[in-house]
Motif scaffolding. Structure first.
Motif, short mmCIF file in Angstrom:
data_model
loop_
_atom_site.label_atom_id
_atom_site.label_comp_id
_atom_site.label_asym_id
_atom_site.label_seq_id
_atom_site.Cartn_x
_atom_site.Cartn_y
_atom_site.Cartn_z
N LEU A 196 3.96 7.22 2.21
CA LEU A 196 3.90 6.22 3.26
C LEU A 196 3.65 4.87 2.62
CD1 LEU A 196 2.37 9.01 4.31
CD2 LEU A 196 2.12 7.67 6.38
N HIS A 197 3.93 3.79 3.35
CA HIS A 197 3.64 2.47 2.81
C HIS A 197 3.16 1.54 3.92
CE1 HIS A 197 7.81 1.99 4.20
NE2 HIS A 197 7.62 0.69 4.21
N GLY A 198 2.52 0.48 3.52
CA GLY A 198 2.03 -0.55 4.43
C GLY A 198 1.81 -1.83 3.64
N ARG A 199 1.11 -2.78 4.24
CA ARG A 199 0.87 -4.06 3.56
C ARG A 199 -0.47 -4.63 3.98
NH1 ARG A 199 4.59 -8.57 5.52
NH2 ARG A 199 2.89 -8.87 7.00
N LEU A 233 0.85 -1.19 0.00
CA LEU A 233 0.00 0.00 0.00
C LEU A 233 0.89 1.24 0.00
CD1 LEU A 233 -2.37 -1.27 2.85
CD2 LEU A 233 -2.58 -1.68 0.38
N ILE A 234 0.61 2.18 -0.88
CA ILE A 234 1.38 3.41 -1.00
C ILE A 234 0.42 4.60 -0.89
CG2 ILE A 234 2.91 4.80 -2.45
CD1 ILE A 234 4.29 2.30 -1.65
N ALA A 235 0.71 5.52 0.02
CA ALA A 235 -0.11 6.73 0.17
C ALA A 235 0.75 7.96 -0.08
CB ALA A 235 -0.74 6.79 1.56
N SER A 236 0.25 8.86 -0.88
CA SER A 236 0.97 10.07 -1.24
C SER A 236 0.72 11.19 -0.23
CB SER A 236 0.52 10.54 -2.63
OG SER A 236 0.83 11.90 -2.85
N SER A 237 1.79 11.85 0.20
CA SER A 237 1.64 13.00 1.08
C SER A 237 0.83 14.10 0.39
CB SER A 237 3.01 13.55 1.49
OG SER A 237 3.60 12.77 2.50
N GLU A 238 1.13 14.35 -0.87
CA GLU A 238 0.39 15.39 -1.60
C GLU A 238 -1.10 15.08 -1.61
OE1 GLU A 238 2.58 17.48 -5.13
OE2 GLU A 238 2.99 15.33 -5.26
N ALA A 239 -1.44 13.84 -1.90
CA ALA A 239 -2.86 13.45 -1.94
C ALA A 239 -3.48 13.53 -0.55
CB ALA A 239 -2.99 12.04 -2.51
#
Length: 254
Positions: A234-237, A114-120
């Motif tokens: 950020l990332h997760g799984r 899982l990838i989350a963008s700071s900008e988003a």
């Protein structure tokens, strides 16, 4: 070129090939991550892909890590449960700028990165939540003794809003606590908050980070490389079944 802040559009635009002329460095700088597809006759090794970004980070296990299920491990990287969204370097003594993963074996179900963008995130987050994040600091702890290098100075305490090194805007630098997992080997707490208030904030964070315009769910296939700028995303799984093989090779760059 118009600025893209919706993660669904970023995920489509961040894809490229894995050949010697791949534009992955431009994609990485523009979006904070890049997906290299194993198309074409010549594929760059992961070491060569990461080389322009700096020297590999050295841990107790060396500079390369095989992430797969390991029996009786207390490290979440070697278990099948979900890993909440976070940035690396809060839970060990190594600064990490970039991370690259190569898929050696893809699970038949689950195990997505899982990838989350700071900008988003800052585009989507309520103003009150953002203002709260600007006013707090978060303490992190880890029990993965003997695997990472311990911090002699004690637990890190970090402001969750940092400066994006590329855009100069806001970057979310946080690890989301996951108290419903009693066997977790890491955690976080807002300095000065009660346990309940701290958990409420992390729940708000997790809610925004899980939005489809903020988080990209990467389903693996063998030969793919996923790269990310640890300072900007950020990332997760996601969890995966115990009988579903998942094997990634990882190199981090300080």
């Amino acid at each position: 070129m118009d600025e893209i802040t919706d993660m669904r559009e970023m995920a489509a635009a961040a894809r490229c090939d894995r050949g010697p002329s791949s534009p992955y460095l431009e994609k990485l700088e523009r979006y904070g991550f890049a997906v290299l597809e194993p198309d074409g006759p010549e594929l760059m090794p992961l070491e060569d892909i990461m080389a322009p970004l700096g020297d590999p980070a050295s841990y107790r296990f060396g500079t390369q890590l095989i992430q797969e299920q390991r029996a009786d491990s207390d490290n979440s990287q070697f278990r099948t449960g979900a890993i909440p969204m976070h940035v690396d370097a809060h839970l060990n003594a190594n600064g990490v700028s970039y991370i690259g993963w190569e898929c050696l074996e893809a699970p038949y179900e689950g195990g997505e990165t899982l990838i989350a963008s700071s900008e988003a995130f800052f585009e989507a987050a309520p103003g009150g939540l953002v203002e709260t994040l600007r006013d707090i600091k978060i303490e992190y702890w880890s029990r993965v003794s003997g695997f990472y290098v311990e911090r002699p100075e004690g637990n890190p305490v970090v402001a969750p809003v940092q400066v994006d090194p590329v855009t100069g805007g806001d970057a979310l630098c946080v690890g989301v606590d996951h108290p419903e997992d009693p066997s977790r080997n890491f955690g976080a707490a807002v300095v000065g908050y009660t346990k309940e208030r701290s958990r409420e904030l992390f729940a708000q964070l997790a809610h925004v980070l899980s939005r489809p315009d903020v988080m990209y769910t990467h389903k693996w296939r063998a030969g793919q490389v996923l790269m990310m700028d640890n300072r900007r995303v950020l990332h997760g799984r996601a969890e995966y079944p115990a009988d579903s093989p998942r094997k990634l090779r990882r190199i981090s760059v300080s």
